[in-house]
Design a protein around this motif. Structure first.
Motif, PDB file in Angstrom:
ATOM      1  N   ASN A   1       0.837  -1.209   0.000  1.00 17.08           N
ATOM      2  CA  ASN A   1       0.000   0.000   0.000  1.00 17.08           C
ATOM      3  C   ASN A   1       0.871   1.257   0.000  1.00 17.08           C
ATOM      4  O   ASN A   1       0.523   2.262  -0.628  1.00 17.08           O
ATOM      5  N   ASP A   2       2.031   1.196   0.655  1.00 17.76           N
ATOM      6  CA  ASP A   2       2.957   2.326   0.618  1.00 17.76           C
ATOM      7  C   ASP A   2       3.605   2.465  -0.757  1.00 17.76           C
ATOM      8  O   ASP A   2       3.796   3.578  -1.253  1.00 17.76           O
ATOM      9  N   VAL A   3       3.948   1.332  -1.359  1.00 15.26           N
ATOM     10  CA  VAL A   3       4.515   1.360  -2.709  1.00 15.26           C
ATOM     11  C   VAL A   3       3.500   1.951  -3.686  1.00 15.26           C
ATOM     12  O   VAL A   3       3.839   2.790  -4.524  1.00 15.26           O
ATOM     13  N   ALA A   4       2.239   1.530  -3.552  1.00 14.92           N
ATOM     14  CA  ALA A   4       1.177   2.043  -4.419  1.00 14.92           C
ATOM     15  C   ALA A   4       1.006   3.546  -4.254  1.00 14.92           C
ATOM     16  O   ALA A   4       0.816   4.278  -5.232  1.00 14.92           O
ATOM     17  N   ARG A   5       1.096   4.022  -3.019  1.00  8.51           N
ATOM     18  CA  ARG A   5       0.948   5.461  -2.763  1.00  8.51           C
ATOM     19  C   ARG A   5       2.059   6.257  -3.447  1.00  8.51           C
ATOM     20  O   ARG A   5       1.806   7.279  -4.094  1.00  8.51           O
ATOM     21  N   ILE A   6       3.288   5.782  -3.320  1.00 10.62           N
ATOM     22  CA  ILE A   6       4.412   6.473  -3.940  1.00 10.62           C
ATOM     23  C   ILE A   6       4.263   6.492  -5.456  1.00 10.62           C
ATOM     24  O   ILE A   6       4.476   7.520  -6.103  1.00 10.62           O
ATOM     25  N   MET A   7       3.888   5.353  -6.019  1.00  4.93           N
ATOM     26  CA  MET A   7       3.711   5.274  -7.472  1.00  4.93           C
ATOM     27  C   MET A   7       2.590   6.185  -7.944  1.00  4.93           C
ATOM     28  O   MET A   7       2.732   6.925  -8.922  1.00  4.93           O
ATOM     29  N   TYR A   8       1.468   6.143  -7.249  1.00  5.34           N
ATOM     30  CA  TYR A   8       0.301   6.930  -7.663  1.00  5.34           C
ATOM     31  C   TYR A   8       0.576   8.424  -7.559  1.00  5.34           C
ATOM     32  O   TYR A   8       0.291   9.185  -8.485  1.00  5.34           O
ATOM     33  N   GLU A   9       1.156   8.844  -6.457  1.00  2.58           N
ATOM     34  CA  GLU A   9       1.366  10.280  -6.218  1.00  2.58           C
ATOM     35  C   GLU A   9       2.448  10.869  -7.131  1.00  2.58           C
ATOM     36  O   GLU A   9       2.441  12.074  -7.400  1.00  2.58           O
ATOM     37  N   ASN A  10       3.371  10.028  -7.596  1.00  2.00           N
ATOM     38  CA  ASN A  10       4.462  10.512  -8.444  1.00  2.00           C
ATOM     39  C   ASN A  10       4.324  10.102  -9.909  1.00  2.00           C
ATOM     40  O   ASN A  10       5.210  10.405 -10.714  1.00  2.00           O
ATOM     41  N   ASP A  11       3.240   9.421 -10.234  1.00  2.00           N
ATOM     42  CA  ASP A  11       3.013   8.940 -11.598  1.00  2.00           C
ATOM     43  C   ASP A  11       4.172   8.054 -12.063  1.00  2.00           C
ATOM     44  O   ASP A  11       4.668   8.182 -13.170  1.00  2.00           O
ATOM     45  N   PHE A  12       4.591   7.126 -11.180  1.00  5.56           N
ATOM     46  CA  PHE A  12       5.629   6.168 -11.526  1.00  5.56           C
ATOM     47  C   PHE A  12       4.999   4.889 -12.064  1.00  5.56           C
ATOM     48  O   PHE A  12       4.015   4.404 -11.509  1.00  5.56           O
ATOM     49  N   GLY A  13       5.594   4.332 -13.090  1.00  5.41           N
ATOM     50  CA  GLY A  13       5.164   3.024 -13.579  1.00  5.41           C
ATOM     51  C   GLY A  13       5.985   1.902 -12.998  1.00  5.41           C
ATOM     52  O   GLY A  13       5.649   0.725 -13.145  1.00  5.41           O
ATOM     53  N   GLN A  14       7.084   2.265 -12.326  1.00  9.76           N
ATOM     54  CA  GLN A  14       7.979   1.288 -11.734  1.00  9.76           C
ATOM     55  C   GLN A  14       8.816   1.977 -10.658  1.00  9.76           C
ATOM     56  O   GLN A  14       8.900   3.206 -10.623  1.00  9.76           O
ATOM     57  N   ILE A  15       9.437   1.175  -9.798  1.00  9.32           N
ATOM     58  CA  ILE A  15      10.261   1.752  -8.738  1.00  9.32           C
ATOM     59  C   ILE A  15      11.315   0.724  -8.327  1.00  9.32           C
ATOM     60  O   ILE A  15      11.020  -0.469  -8.234  1.00  9.32           O
ATOM     61  N   PRO A  16      12.568   1.161  -8.105  1.00 11.07           N
ATOM     62  CA  PRO A  16      13.608   0.230  -7.667  1.00 11.07           C
ATOM     63  C   PRO A  16      13.360  -0.243  -6.230  1.00 11.07           C
ATOM     64  O   PRO A  16      12.859   0.503  -5.393  1.00 11.07           O
ATOM     65  N   VAL A  17      13.754  -1.493  -5.963  1.00  9.37           N
ATOM     66  CA  VAL A  17      13.628  -2.076  -4.628  1.00  9.37           C
ATOM     67  C   VAL A  17      15.024  -2.341  -4.090  1.00  9.37           C
ATOM     68  O   VAL A  17      15.862  -2.952  -4.764  1.00  9.37           O
ATOM     69  N   HIS A  18      15.289  -1.885  -2.857  1.00 11.20           N
ATOM     70  CA  HIS A  18      16.601  -2.053  -2.236  1.00 11.20           C
ATOM     71  C   HIS A  18      16.509  -2.985  -1.024  1.00 11.20           C
ATOM     72  O   HIS A  18      15.463  -3.135  -0.408  1.00 11.20           O
ATOM     73  N   GLY A  19      17.652  -3.607  -0.721  1.00  9.70           N
ATOM     74  CA  GLY A  19      17.740  -4.526   0.399  1.00  9.70           C
ATOM     75  C   GLY A  19      18.156  -3.836   1.685  1.00  9.70           C
ATOM     76  O   GLY A  19      18.230  -2.607   1.762  1.00  9.70           O
ATOM     77  N   ASP A  20      18.474  -4.662   2.685  1.00 10.80           N
ATOM     78  CA  ASP A  20      18.805  -4.146   4.014  1.00 10.80           C
ATOM     79  C   ASP A  20      20.058  -3.278   4.013  1.00 10.80           C
ATOM     80  O   ASP A  20      20.221  -2.402   4.866  1.00 10.80           O
ATOM     81  N   ASN A  21      20.961  -3.535   3.081  1.00 13.42           N
ATOM     82  CA  ASN A  21      22.209  -2.769   3.010  1.00 13.42           C
ATOM     83  C   ASN A  21      22.165  -1.703   1.919  1.00 13.42           C
ATOM     84  O   ASN A  21      23.212  -1.267   1.422  1.00 13.42           O
ATOM     85  N   ASP A  22      20.958  -1.317   1.555  1.00 12.54           N
ATOM     86  CA  ASP A  22      20.731  -0.290   0.540  1.00 12.54           C
ATOM     87  C   ASP A  22      21.225  -0.721  -0.848  1.00 12.54           C
ATOM     88  O   ASP A  22      21.506   0.113  -1.704  1.00 12.54           O
TER      89      ASP A  22
END
Length: 288
Positions: free
Chosen positions: A246-267
């Motif tokens: 739901n947080d990922v969806a919010r970021i995508m919706y509010e910024n008009d992103f079609g995709q977003i990078p995913v990072h691990g525990d060590n960035d």
């Protein structure tokens, strides 16, 4: 569960057959969309769908009827949004015409629904258990910051992705490049616009950037020798693997992103999640 008719766009931008590719390009640019339903001019029935990628796969073809995808996947206006989410998630498509069956005639277009419409619903959801890591479904194709633009565009096509994280010589993500970001804002090539059937008024529209890059690559213009670093978005927004959908969806919706990078525990970069992947939150099942 809501019905499709409650969240769909009920007056979608469209094109008609008979028609040509410039009709579609003009509509996509002026309305800032990347694809359109195609209806038959004689009776208004849905006959296909066309995206900017369809146009640039065959630049020598001008007839809309030969460029469009025929018999597109559709959905009823009385279907649930969960059903729509499952279609997007499984088929990895980005627009779904909403239709009513007309006996003896065919499918009447009554609207269109996109993953963005569903992201709006997901960002409001509570108690979401799925995370960004759960939603990663495709291998992440990356590029080096000094790769030539022509190489990256062709690599996107071969990999069937619309975006690539950009890495430096140490393998650290320093940017992202998408098929929307391949042209600098100051690039306003009147000759190229006219070659696509666009007039000078389109130069001030952000949507023209959605179609210029692929046109230029196909026509071997000098822009293709430039490196990715000159066109990438630097320090892009990212999410972490345990971020709730739901947080990922919010970021995508509010910024008009079609995709977003995913990072691990060590960035470190571990993958990319796309809008259709986030719809897992509505489906409620994880592919094993």
């Amino acid at each position: 569960m809501k019905l499709v008719e409650e969240i769909m766009t009920d007056m979608p931008v469209l094109v008609q057959v008979p028609g040509n590719r410039n009709d579609a390009i003009n509509a996509m640019v002026k309305e800032k969309v990347t694809g359109l339903p195609v209806i038959r001019a004689s009776d208004g029935m849905l006959v296909g769908i066309i995206s900017r990628r369809d146009v640039f796969r065959n630049l020598k073809e001008t007839q809309l009827s030969l460029l469009m995808k025929k018999n597109p996947i559709t959905i009823s206006n009385k279907a649930t949004i969960e059903e729509a989410a499952r279609i997007f998630f499984e088929k990895r498509i980005h627009r779904l015409p909403v239709i009513e069956e007309v006996p003896g005639k065919g499918k009447k277009l009554v609207g269109i629904i996109t993953p963005t419409d569903l992201l709006k619903e997901i960002k409001r959801m509570k108690d979401v258990t799925f995370t960004a890591e759960d939603a990663i479904r495709v291998k992440c194709a990356t590029c080096y910051k000094e790769d030539p633009l022509s190489y990256v565009v062709n690599s996107m096509r071969i990999s069937d992705v619309s975006a690539m994280p950009v890495l430096d010589e140490n393998g650290k993500m320093v940017g992202i490049i998408t098929d929307r970001d391949l042209f600098a804002d100051q690039t306003k090539d009147v000759t190229t616009l006219k070659a696509m059937g666009l007039d000078d008024t389109c130069m001030d529209l952000a949507g023209y950037r959605n179609v210029l890059p692929l046109f230029c690559i196909e026509n071997n213009t000098e822009i293709t020798s430039s490196s990715v670093s000159g066109f990438m978005v630097r320090d892009p927004t990212k999410v972490f693997k345990k971020s709730k959908l739901n947080d990922v969806a919010r970021i995508m919706y509010e910024n008009d992103f079609g995709q977003i990078p995913v990072h691990g525990d060590n960035d470190e970069l571990i993958g990319m999640v796309y809008d259709v992947d986030v719809l897992l939150a509505l489906i409620g099942e994880k592919d094993e």
